[in-house]
Design an enzyme around this catalytic site. Structure first.
Site, PDB file in Angstrom:
ATOM      1  N   GLU A  34     -11.950 -24.081  18.103  1.00 33.07           N
ATOM      2  CA  GLU A  34     -12.397 -23.066  19.059  1.00 33.07           C
ATOM      3  C   GLU A  34     -12.878 -21.826  18.313  1.00 33.07           C
ATOM      4  O   GLU A  34     -12.383 -21.518  17.217  1.00 33.07           O
ATOM      5  CB  GLU A  34     -11.252 -22.676  19.997  1.00 33.07           C
ATOM      6  CG  GLU A  34     -10.586 -23.839  20.715  1.00 33.07           C
ATOM      7  CD  GLU A  34      -9.303 -23.420  21.422  1.00 33.07           C
ATOM      8  OE1 GLU A  34      -9.275 -22.320  22.015  1.00 33.07           O
ATOM      9  OE2 GLU A  34      -8.314 -24.179  21.373  1.00 33.07           O
ATOM     10  N   LYS A  52     -13.082 -18.109  17.148  1.00 33.81           N
ATOM     11  CA  LYS A  52     -12.081 -17.057  17.006  1.00 33.81           C
ATOM     12  C   LYS A  52     -12.715 -15.729  17.431  1.00 33.81           C
ATOM     13  O   LYS A  52     -13.464 -15.112  16.675  1.00 33.81           O
ATOM     14  CB  LYS A  52     -11.572 -16.985  15.560  1.00 33.81           C
ATOM     15  CG  LYS A  52     -10.394 -16.058  15.371  1.00 33.81           C
ATOM     16  CD  LYS A  52      -9.861 -16.143  13.950  1.00 33.81           C
ATOM     17  CE  LYS A  52      -8.615 -15.275  13.790  1.00 33.81           C
ATOM     18  NZ  LYS A  52      -8.914 -13.842  14.005  1.00 33.81           N
ATOM     19  N   ASP A  74     -13.273 -11.933  18.173  1.00 36.98           N
ATOM     20  CA  ASP A  74     -12.822 -10.723  17.479  1.00 36.98           C
ATOM     21  C   ASP A  74     -12.504  -9.639  18.507  1.00 36.98           C
ATOM     22  O   ASP A  74     -13.320  -8.763  18.810  1.00 36.98           O
ATOM     23  CB  ASP A  74     -13.907 -10.249  16.510  1.00 36.98           C
ATOM     24  CG  ASP A  74     -13.369  -9.227  15.510  1.00 36.98           C
ATOM     25  OD1 ASP A  74     -12.134  -9.060  15.442  1.00 36.98           O
ATOM     26  OD2 ASP A  74     -14.185  -8.612  14.796  1.00 36.98           O
ATOM     27  N   TYR A  82      -7.086 -18.932  26.297  1.00 31.75           N
ATOM     28  CA  TYR A  82      -7.017 -20.175  25.522  1.00 31.75           C
ATOM     29  C   TYR A  82      -5.629 -20.813  25.458  1.00 31.75           C
ATOM     30  O   TYR A  82      -5.463 -21.855  24.842  1.00 31.75           O
ATOM     31  CB  TYR A  82      -7.509 -19.939  24.098  1.00 31.75           C
ATOM     32  CG  TYR A  82      -6.832 -18.786  23.379  1.00 31.75           C
ATOM     33  CD1 TYR A  82      -5.524 -18.883  22.912  1.00 31.75           C
ATOM     34  CD2 TYR A  82      -7.504 -17.587  23.173  1.00 31.75           C
ATOM     35  CE1 TYR A  82      -4.902 -17.837  22.274  1.00 31.75           C
ATOM     36  CE2 TYR A  82      -6.900 -16.522  22.525  1.00 31.75           C
ATOM     37  CZ  TYR A  82      -5.599 -16.656  22.079  1.00 31.75           C
ATOM     38  OH  TYR A  82      -4.985 -15.608  21.441  1.00 31.75           O
ATOM     39  N   LYS A 121      -6.721 -26.387  15.979  1.00 29.68           N
ATOM     40  CA  LYS A 121      -5.387 -26.715  16.485  1.00 29.68           C
ATOM     41  C   LYS A 121      -5.242 -28.215  16.637  1.00 29.68           C
ATOM     42  O   LYS A 121      -6.210 -28.897  17.002  1.00 29.68           O
ATOM     43  CB  LYS A 121      -5.162 -26.072  17.865  1.00 29.68           C
ATOM     44  CG  LYS A 121      -5.392 -24.581  17.933  1.00 29.68           C
ATOM     45  CD  LYS A 121      -5.371 -24.100  19.378  1.00 29.68           C
ATOM     46  CE  LYS A 121      -5.725 -22.627  19.479  1.00 29.68           C
ATOM     47  NZ  LYS A 121      -5.880 -22.184  20.874  1.00 29.68           N
ATOM     48  N   LYS A 131     -11.403 -18.150   8.433  1.00 23.14           N
ATOM     49  CA  LYS A 131     -12.062 -16.846   8.520  1.00 23.14           C
ATOM     50  C   LYS A 131     -13.397 -16.901   7.785  1.00 23.14           C
ATOM     51  O   LYS A 131     -13.472 -17.379   6.647  1.00 23.14           O
ATOM     52  CB  LYS A 131     -11.164 -15.757   7.910  1.00 23.14           C
ATOM     53  CG  LYS A 131      -9.787 -15.637   8.556  1.00 23.14           C
ATOM     54  CD  LYS A 131      -9.852 -15.135   9.975  1.00 23.14           C
ATOM     55  CE  LYS A 131     -10.190 -13.672  10.053  1.00 23.14           C
ATOM     56  NZ  LYS A 131      -9.133 -12.766   9.592  1.00 23.14           N
ATOM     57  N   CYS A 137       6.393   3.777 -15.307  1.00 29.07           N
ATOM     58  CA  CYS A 137       6.203   4.036 -13.877  1.00 29.07           C
ATOM     59  C   CYS A 137       5.541   5.396 -13.665  1.00 29.07           C
ATOM     60  O   CYS A 137       6.008   6.398 -14.223  1.00 29.07           O
ATOM     61  CB  CYS A 137       7.546   3.984 -13.155  1.00 29.07           C
ATOM     62  SG  CYS A 137       7.444   4.445 -11.402  1.00 29.07           S
ATOM     63  N   CYS A 194       8.524   7.669 -11.838  1.00 30.31           N
ATOM     64  CA  CYS A 194       9.787   8.066 -12.468  1.00 30.31           C
ATOM     65  C   CYS A 194       9.748   8.030 -13.994  1.00 30.31           C
ATOM     66  O   CYS A 194      10.681   8.501 -14.650  1.00 30.31           O
ATOM     67  CB  CYS A 194      10.928   7.186 -11.964  1.00 30.31           C
ATOM     68  SG  CYS A 194      10.821   5.456 -12.496  1.00 30.31           S
ATOM     69  N   CYS A 253       8.577  -1.608 -11.228  1.00 33.26           N
ATOM     70  CA  CYS A 253       9.548  -0.606 -11.659  1.00 33.26           C
ATOM     71  C   CYS A 253      10.910  -1.037 -11.121  1.00 33.26           C
ATOM     72  O   CYS A 253      11.067  -1.212  -9.909  1.00 33.26           O
ATOM     73  CB  CYS A 253       9.172   0.772 -11.112  1.00 33.26           C
ATOM     74  SG  CYS A 253      10.441   2.029 -11.429  1.00 33.26           S
ATOM     75  N   CYS A 277      13.996   5.363  -8.321  1.00 30.99           N
ATOM     76  CA  CYS A 277      12.609   5.820  -8.476  1.00 30.99           C
ATOM     77  C   CYS A 277      12.175   6.561  -7.213  1.00 30.99           C
ATOM     78  O   CYS A 277      12.259   6.012  -6.105  1.00 30.99           O
ATOM     79  CB  CYS A 277      11.702   4.617  -8.720  1.00 30.99           C
ATOM     80  SG  CYS A 277       9.939   5.008  -8.677  1.00 30.99           S
TER      81      CYS A 277
END
Length: 648
Positions: free
Chosen positions: A103, A105, A107, A212, A274, A298, A391, A394, A409, A414
């Site tokens: 099906e 998709k 948006d 759906y 599906k 996608k 880091c 820290c 880290c 931190c």
């Protein structure tokens, strides 16, 4: 009035859903005005499904939270043909004869619609899948959503609400003429519209839907049958789909859809595949987050060239140090982008990305801007990118473990990690401390008022008033919200602690089993790993976290200030009447709703599913039970009636 409402709704359905108008606009308008006059003369008799409800008139105070009766899952994403083939192999290993339905998709935004006796009673957003927002009045203004179904059934359906391209272009033209900011894309416009408190605005913006899914157990045997059933009930269903057993045919379908994507009157961002048979879906099941029987392919993201100016190294709440590129601003998929993720050190080195390079950027999953590759023809930078060995927050030495690509880290104190952990702790899905967002936490850190989550519970109104921009009323609300969070169920606290691999659903599963955080802290690793849906990775992460003295100290501090450490959800005893049994409800129940029956069965320990198989322990059959009853009888599965259910 009843006659006019039925007639107008039939005409509207033919126009908006079936794209086959039955009357002219002038004829429709004349009947509509006649109904308006009758309703004005007899306001006490206005019908709930009258099309006059689709125009404005209400200004809402806000949106209430809505607990979904059935969870809305997200989907696993795929970005290549190979990933689709791997999905196919996993499914065919269990069901060699499996067929798929592919099906489009859409948006837009996921919505859930609940009808009782055919009347729309609740329309809600997806939210986190468990809890959304009640936006019923706004969804009533979407003209292809039936206010009354063609059958007087009680049903919950799912689908996508979107803004057609024509509506989007008209809306942005209006906003431009009014000197207002334009929406970036139709999806953003649809989201902004459904968040409006003035229903009149929603009515004018011409949103639409494609449905759906039937959310609750159904007599339909396949997804294809579900789509046909939805259409029969009066919903708008996308006709562009393919049913096949061949992943090659699905890939060809995806290529065809991509070529005509720009010609469609609405935006799509992929194709959903599906397993068609609902019984097979039930058997294949779910992970904690997604169904195993579906996958969303996608489409490749839009790509643009720009220059990489510099890199920031940011420390997250789990200590992972992530590189973020600062870019020359560029328009990408409808938004202005000036920063993009570089993922990790290995990615930078593998792609040989350097400061000053011209790079290709795209939106990963159509959401997160990311650097894809370097445009080598434009390379001017000579030096490889410097990678930090300490880091940036820290100053402690960073670790790069063999089993992961991230720089990390490991200093538990931190400052950057502590700040991010506090933001997560206060977030909606964790302890839900209303008002305590990132900006307030940033100010608390700058004022050195907090260093870990336990410090939050020591804060006073005076402390907040000392922060820039915080007034008396806001300070009181913040202190009150922090105090209120002490009463949360312990699964919210566990999620809020930010332990690796421990999300909201995992927290719930753990606390259902062990009932409290002190019990979980001393639980054997193998008992955690044995919980359905968890496993060794989660168990090891929990054990590692609670083995550290600072974690034990933090839990004791939280307990000392009155934070609840006990699970407050439903805990099913192993000796519950129906523990370990799988039950299917079929047919019409006379005295109980399907939802109430399901909840009662689950409260007694049963797992309630929508299809009959050899794993089914019992079928409860109401009036007009069909194929599920016949299948239960053929498999020799015990069958009981509603009287048995009530007695139980």
């Amino acid at each position: 009035m009843r006659e006019l409402v039925d007639l107008l709704n039939r005409y509207a359905n033919a126009y908006y859903t079936e794209d086959a108008p039955l009357v002219t606009d002038a004829e429709y308008d004349a009947l509509y005005r006649q109904l308006q006059e009758l309703e004005k003369a007899h306001p006490e008799a206005v019908l709930a499904d009258s099309p006059t409800h689709r125009v404005g008139g209400l200004v809402l105070d806000g949106f209430e939270k809505y607990q979904h009766n059935y969870r809305l899952y997200s989907l696993q994403d795929a970005f290549s043909k190979e990933e689709l083939e791997q999905f196919d192999q996993r499914v065919k290993a269990v069901y060699p004869d499996a067929r798929y339905v592919a099906e489009l998709k859409i948006d837009g935004l996921s919505v859930s619609l609940t009808y009782e006796a055919g009347e729309l009673v609740v329309g809600a957003t997806r939210g986190d899948g468990f809890v959304g927002e009640n936006i019923t009045e706004n969804l009533k203004r979407v003209k292809d959503i039936p206010l009354r179904l063609k059958e007087a059934v009680s049903v919950t359906v799912r689908g996508e609400c979107y803004m057609p391209r024509a509506s989007f272009q008209a809306l942005n033209a209006q906003r431009q003429a009014a000197g207002e900011a334009e929406f970036a894309n139709p999806r953003n416009a649809a989201a902004g519209t459904l968040r409006q408190l003035d229903t009149g605005v929603v009515a004018k913006r011409q949103l639409a839907t494609f449905l759906y899914q039937l959310a609750q157990p159904t007599e339909d045997e396949s997804q294809t049958a579900v789509l046909e059933h939805l259409q029969e009930l009066g919903f708008s269903v996308n006709p562009d789909r393919l049913v096949t057993a061949s992943m090659t045919a699905i890939w060809d379908f995806i290529q065809q859809v991509q070529t005509k994507r720009d010609q469609l009157p609405y935006d799509i961002d992929g194709v959903v595949i599906k397993v068609d048979n609902l019984e097979q879906q039930e058997e294949i099941g779910y992970t904690v987050k997604v169904p195993r029987w579906a996958i969303a392919y996608k489409f490749p993201a839009e790509e643009k060239e720009t220059q990489l100016l510099s890199v920031d190294w940011q420390v997250g709440r789990t200590g992972v140090v992530t590189p973020t590129a600062n870019l020359s601003p560029v328009n990408l998929a409808g938004t202005r982008v000036s920063r993009a993720t570089l993922h990790n050190v290995d990615y930078i080195q593998d792609k040989d990305i350097r400061i000053g390079d011209t790079v290709i950027v795209y939106k990963a999953g159509d959401i997160i801007p990311a650097v894809l590759r370097v445009v080598m023809r434009d390379r001017k930078a000579q030096q490889a990118m410097a990678v930090p060995d300490v880091c940036p927050s820290c100053g402690k030495v960073l670790e790069h473990y063999e089993d992961e690509v991230a720089l990390r880290c490991i200093n538990p104190m931190c400052p950057a990690q502590l700040k991010e952990r506090l933001i997560h702790f206060a977030s909606r899905d964790a302890m839900n401390i209303v008002g305590l967002g990132p900006s307030v936490i940033e100010k608390l850190f700058a004022a050195q008022l907090v260093s870990d989550v336990a410090d939050l519970y020591q804060l006073t109104t005076t402390d907040f008033l000392a922060l820039e921009g915080i007034k008396e009323k806001s300070a009181q609300k913040l202190v009150s919200a922090i105090a209120d969070s002490k009463a949360n169920s312990a699964d919210k606290l566990l999620f809020g602690l930010g332990i690796r691999h421990v999300g909201g659903k995992v927290s719930q599963l753990l606390l259902e089993k062990f009932h409290s955080l002190p019990a979980l802290m001393t639980a054997p690793r193998e008992e955690m790993a044995a919980i359905d849906g968890l496993g060794e990775v989660v168990a090891n992460s929990i054990s590692s976290y609670f083995s550290r003295q600072e974690s034990k100290d933090l839990l004791h501090q939280l307990e000392a200030v009155g934070v609840n450490l006990t699970y407050q959800g439903i805990v099913l005893a192993e000796q519950a009447v129906l523990a370990g049994q799988t039950i299917v409800l079929t047919g019409k129940l006379e005295r109980l709703t399907r939802k109430a029956a399901k909840e009662k069965l689950e409260s007694l320990g049963a797992k309630v599913t929508g299809s009959v198989s050899q794993k089914t322990s019992l079928v409860v059959a109401g009036a007009d039970a069909g194929s599920k009853l016949a299948k239960a009888q053929s498999l020799g599965i015990p069958v009981e009636d509603e009287a048995w259910l009530e007695n139980l």
